[in-house]
Design a protein around this motif. Structure first.
Motif, short mmCIF file in Angstrom:
data_model
loop_
_atom_site.label_atom_id
_atom_site.label_comp_id
_atom_site.label_asym_id
_atom_site.label_seq_id
_atom_site.Cartn_x
_atom_site.Cartn_y
_atom_site.Cartn_z
N GLU A 195 37.55 47.56 5.58
CA GLU A 195 38.54 46.72 6.25
C GLU A 195 38.89 45.50 5.39
O GLU A 195 40.04 45.14 5.23
CB GLU A 195 38.02 46.26 7.61
N CYS A 196 37.89 44.89 4.82
CA CYS A 196 38.10 43.70 4.01
C CYS A 196 38.98 44.01 2.79
O CYS A 196 39.95 43.30 2.53
CB CYS A 196 36.76 43.12 3.56
N THR A 197 38.63 45.04 2.05
CA THR A 197 39.41 45.36 0.85
C THR A 197 40.84 45.76 1.19
O THR A 197 41.77 45.43 0.47
CB THR A 197 38.72 46.45 0.00
N GLN A 198 41.02 46.44 2.31
CA GLN A 198 42.38 46.80 2.73
C GLN A 198 43.20 45.55 3.05
O GLN A 198 44.37 45.47 2.69
CB GLN A 198 42.34 47.72 3.95
N ARG A 199 42.58 44.57 3.70
CA ARG A 199 43.28 43.32 3.99
C ARG A 199 43.65 42.58 2.71
O ARG A 199 44.75 42.05 2.58
CB ARG A 199 42.42 42.41 4.86
N ILE A 200 42.71 42.55 1.78
CA ILE A 200 42.97 41.87 0.50
C ILE A 200 44.14 42.50 -0.21
O ILE A 200 45.09 41.83 -0.63
CB ILE A 200 41.71 41.87 -0.39
N VAL A 201 44.13 43.82 -0.35
CA VAL A 201 45.18 44.53 -1.06
C VAL A 201 46.53 44.34 -0.35
O VAL A 201 47.55 44.10 -1.00
CB VAL A 201 44.83 46.01 -1.22
N SER A 202 46.53 44.40 0.97
CA SER A 202 47.81 44.25 1.70
C SER A 202 48.43 42.88 1.47
O SER A 202 49.65 42.74 1.46
CB SER A 202 47.61 44.52 3.19
#
Length: 158
Positions: free
Chosen positions: A148-155
């Motif tokens: 979840e964290c990495t997806q938020r960062i990338v988005s």
């Protein structure tokens, strides 16, 4: 208080303030924020506050990095996992990472420092599963939180 302790204290207050507000995502147990690259360096104060030993931190960072190539690092960005600090008192772990756009990806910087604060984790046994034979892997709950964290960062970088 020495000058170094004062500067460290101010840096710590900055990090706490940056992590406190969350980012409005779907999982209230995962917060993403900018990180200060100087926070990636260990100090003796870090080690006394961290619920992880240096070996446990390095093992967990390696497991995160090993899984990255098969999951989060297959898009436009690569990740460097720099520091992991857990607090038993507040049941959180904060991962400091550096995000690198792959060549050819439009970006405003060569890299970005970010941190992920995850709730419900208190130390090594909550992050890493160890079998009787000694095989270690990320605990599924921690893997999900990092996903979840990495997806938020990338988005936010795209």
């Amino acid at each position: 208080m020495t000058r170094k302790q004062f500067v460290f204290s101010l840096g710590g207050l900055f990090v706490l303030a940056a992590c406190g507000g969350g980012d409005g995502g779907t999982n209230p147990g995962v917060e993403v924020s900018d990180a200060d690259p100087s926070d990636a360096q260990h100090t003796s104060e870090d080690l006394t506050k961290n619920a992880l030993t240096q070996k446990q931190e390095q093992t967990t960072l390696k497991l995160i990095d090993d899984i990255c190539g098969d999951t989060w690092c297959d898009g436009d960005f690569n990740f460097g996992f720099r520091k992991l600090v857990c607090s038993k008192a507040v049941h959180t772990c904060t991962l400091t990472l550096q995000v690198f756009p792959y060549p050819g990806v439009p970006a405003s910087a060569k890299s970005y420092w970010r941190s992920c604060k995850t709730s419900g984790f208190t130390g090594f046994s909550s992050l890493v599963t160890t079998t009787d034979s000694g095989y270690q892997s990320l605990a599924s709950d921690y893997y999900d939180a990092l996903t979840e964290c990495t997806q938020r960062i990338v988005s936010k970088l795209e």
